[in-house]
Design an enzyme around this catalytic site. Structure first.
Site, mmCIF file in Angstrom:
data_model
loop_
_atom_site.group_PDB
_atom_site.id
_atom_site.type_symbol
_atom_site.label_atom_id
_atom_site.label_comp_id
_atom_site.label_asym_id
_atom_site.label_seq_id
_atom_site.Cartn_x
_atom_site.Cartn_y
_atom_site.Cartn_z
ATOM 1 N N LYS A 264 0.860 -1.186 0.000
ATOM 2 C CA LYS A 264 0.000 0.000 0.000
ATOM 3 C C LYS A 264 0.894 1.231 0.000
ATOM 4 O O LYS A 264 1.737 1.396 0.876
ATOM 5 C CB LYS A 264 -0.894 -0.003 1.240
ATOM 6 C CG LYS A 264 -1.751 1.248 1.358
ATOM 7 C CD LYS A 264 -2.739 1.133 2.491
ATOM 8 C CE LYS A 264 -3.506 2.429 2.687
ATOM 9 N NZ LYS A 264 -4.477 2.327 3.781
ATOM 10 N N ARG B 235 1.251 9.946 5.696
ATOM 11 C CA ARG B 235 1.492 8.555 6.069
ATOM 12 C C ARG B 235 2.794 8.008 5.472
ATOM 13 O O ARG B 235 2.980 6.810 5.360
ATOM 14 C CB ARG B 235 0.315 7.695 5.599
ATOM 15 C CG ARG B 235 -1.053 8.162 6.079
ATOM 16 C CD ARG B 235 -2.010 6.990 6.150
ATOM 17 N NE ARG B 235 -3.421 7.354 6.213
ATOM 18 C CZ ARG B 235 -4.010 7.893 7.265
ATOM 19 N NH1 ARG B 235 -3.314 8.206 8.340
ATOM 20 N NH2 ARG B 235 -5.311 8.144 7.246
ATOM 21 N N GLU C 29 7.564 -6.538 0.856
ATOM 22 C CA GLU C 29 6.389 -6.390 1.727
ATOM 23 C C GLU C 29 5.442 -7.585 1.572
ATOM 24 O O GLU C 29 4.926 -8.124 2.556
ATOM 25 C CB GLU C 29 5.623 -5.098 1.379
ATOM 26 C CG GLU C 29 6.231 -3.835 1.949
ATOM 27 C CD GLU C 29 5.868 -3.626 3.419
ATOM 28 O OE1 GLU C 29 5.226 -4.504 4.021
ATOM 29 O OE2 GLU C 29 6.252 -2.581 3.965
ATOM 30 N N LYS D 19 -2.292 -1.435 -3.684
ATOM 31 C CA LYS D 19 -3.162 -0.260 -3.611
ATOM 32 C C LYS D 19 -2.328 0.996 -3.682
ATOM 33 O O LYS D 19 -1.319 1.074 -2.988
ATOM 34 C CB LYS D 19 -3.907 -0.317 -2.271
ATOM 35 C CG LYS D 19 -4.739 0.890 -1.966
ATOM 36 C CD LYS D 19 -5.328 0.764 -0.592
ATOM 37 C CE LYS D 19 -6.073 2.041 -0.298
ATOM 38 N NZ LYS D 19 -6.580 2.083 1.055
ATOM 39 N N SER E 75 -10.372 5.768 -4.108
ATOM 40 C CA SER E 75 -11.327 6.869 -4.211
ATOM 41 C C SER E 75 -10.926 7.913 -5.256
ATOM 42 O O SER E 75 -11.771 8.374 -6.028
ATOM 43 C CB SER E 75 -11.507 7.524 -2.840
ATOM 44 O OG SER E 75 -10.269 7.994 -2.335
ATOM 45 N N TYR F 207 -15.299 1.291 -6.282
ATOM 46 C CA TYR F 207 -16.568 1.993 -6.072
ATOM 47 C C TYR F 207 -17.473 1.844 -7.298
ATOM 48 O O TYR F 207 -18.634 2.204 -7.246
ATOM 49 C CB TYR F 207 -16.305 3.467 -5.738
ATOM 50 C CG TYR F 207 -15.407 3.604 -4.514
ATOM 51 C CD1 TYR F 207 -15.935 3.470 -3.230
ATOM 52 C CD2 TYR F 207 -14.029 3.784 -4.638
ATOM 53 C CE1 TYR F 207 -15.119 3.536 -2.111
ATOM 54 C CE2 TYR F 207 -13.202 3.851 -3.531
ATOM 55 C CZ TYR F 207 -13.756 3.722 -2.270
ATOM 56 O OH TYR F 207 -12.940 3.761 -1.165
HETATM 57 C C1 PBG Z 1 -6.861 3.354 5.854
HETATM 58 C C2 PBG Z 1 -7.416 3.269 4.472
HETATM 59 C C3 PBG Z 1 -7.371 4.266 3.498
HETATM 60 C C4 PBG Z 1 -8.019 3.754 2.379
HETATM 61 C C5 PBG Z 1 -8.449 2.475 2.691
HETATM 62 N N1 PBG Z 1 -8.059 2.176 3.988
HETATM 63 C C6 PBG Z 1 -6.859 5.642 3.567
HETATM 64 C C7 PBG Z 1 -5.456 5.927 3.882
HETATM 65 O O1 PBG Z 1 -4.585 5.062 3.899
HETATM 66 O O2 PBG Z 1 -5.205 7.103 4.149
HETATM 67 C C8 PBG Z 1 -8.208 4.493 1.084
HETATM 68 C C9 PBG Z 1 -9.236 3.974 0.166
HETATM 69 C C10 PBG Z 1 -9.578 4.885 -0.958
HETATM 70 O O3 PBG Z 1 -8.968 5.954 -1.179
HETATM 71 O O4 PBG Z 1 -10.522 4.546 -1.664
HETATM 72 N N2 PBG Z 1 -7.764 2.809 6.777
#
Ligand code: PBG
Length: 328
Positions: A197, A220, A236, A251, A277, A316
């Site tokens: 991620k 992050r 990872e 992701k 998203s 989505y």
């Molecule tokens: C963290 C999490 C995130 C997303 C899924 N789980 C946000 C992040 O890491 O800041 C993002 C999913 C998306 O953007 O659709 N719990």
């Protein structure tokens, strides 16, 4: 013109020919729908940054899950939005916390008809908006956080999750969760590890969807991967597999198709990808302006993620695509 022995256009002449030689097929079975449930809502509340998506009340969530099951979508992944947050994010493992309540209702209404996945993280529940608890130095304390993830996993499994999906990118999180689940008898609860991620700018709309703002301009980058790195993703993934992950995820998806392809080659476990998203919002925004054909682009993008090697895709667009696609 000379006569080449091979004329690729011969196989592109008719829709039936093209269908016959298609190398990948996107099906409803490949889709997982992310859904949001918010504590204290009376009914669904639209999310302006994610047109077509909403924060659900428990009731409207169950209705949406039933609709997805009718459409043939095999799974959903659930995110919770609590009314109150605290330092440790205790709402995430509270048996009466919003996700636990929602999982129990979903399980009661749907049984095993849909795979119920629960995103496992603390960011929606902590005052800092970070995915873990902060140590004295103000940094996210890895080992204290994975201990709490174990508690969240138990609460989610007890409430009815088939799959828990740790998304915090803490070292050792999969092992800690597997141990906690097994010690409580949840040997059949599967782990979908957000293994690779990346610290991505594409999560913006999601943070509006879950009301998360990271404290004081924080980000992050101290725990999620650097987007410049490709091989690191394999390291990872190898760790998560060794720790007991049942499935691994990459992701975001479209900016990381190389990583999806690498991971596909490196492991024999199911590989997931999350079309996040920001990826969704960009398609919706351009389509709203009439600049692109939204449904066609959605199909092309989600299809590309499958072609790169993902076995299933969190998107989505799940419900919309399910309406367009053949089943099975
Ligand atoms: C963290 C999490 C995130 C997303 C899924 N789980 C946000 C992040 O890491 O800041 C993002 C999913 C998306 O953007 O659709 N719990």
């Amino acid at each position: 013109m000379s006569f080449p022995t091979h004329r690729p256009r011969r196989l592109r002449r008719t829709p039936a020919l093209r269908r016959l030689v298609a190398e990948t097929r996107l099906s409803v079975d490949d889709l997982v729908a992310p859904l949001f449930v918010r504590e204290g809502l009376e009914g669904p509340a639209p999310i302006s940054s994610l047109p077509g998506q909403c924060q659900h009340s428990v009731d409207s969530l169950v209705k949406e899950a039933l609709r997805l099951a009718d459409l043939g979508v095999p799974a959903l992944v659930l995110f919770g939005v609590p009314v109150t947050k605290d330092e440790n994010g205790s709402g995430a493992w509270d048996p009466d916390g919003i996700v636990q309540v929602a999982l129990a209702e979903l399980r009661a209404a749907l049984g095993d008809q849909l795979v119920l996945m629960a995103d496992l993280c603390l960011d929606e529940y902590t005052l800092s908006g970070h995915c873990g608890v902060l140590g004295a130095d103000g940094e996210v304390d890895n080992d204290a956080t994975v201990e709490l993830y174990g508690r969240v996993a138990l609460a989610q499994a007890r409430a009815g999750a088939h799959v828990v999906a740790p998304s915090g990118m803490m070292d050792g999180q999969v092992e800690a969760i597997r141990r906690a689940l097994d010690a409580d008898g949840h040997i059949d609860t599967a782990i979908l590890a957000y293994a690779a991620k990346y610290a991505s700018a594409l999560y913006g709309p999601f943070r509006e969807a879950v009301d998360v703002a990271i404290a004081e301009g924080g980000d992050r980058t101290g725990y999620q991967q650097d987007s410049r790195n490709r091989r690191e993703a394999l390291a990872e993934v190898a760790l998560d597999v060794a720790e007991g992950a049942d499935m691994v995820m990459v992701k975001p998806a479209l900016s990381y198709l190389d990583v999806i392809a690498d991971v596909r080659r490196a492991v024999d476990l199911p590989v997931a990808a999350y079309h996040v998203s920001g990826e969704y919002a960009m398609v919706k925004a351009a389509a709203e302006r009439g600049w692109i054909d939204g449904p066609a682009v959605a199909l092309e993008q989600i299809g590309a993620i499958k072609r790169a090697g993902a076995d299933f895709i969190l998107t989505y667009f799940a419900a919309e695509l399910a309406e367009q696609l053949d089943r099975g």
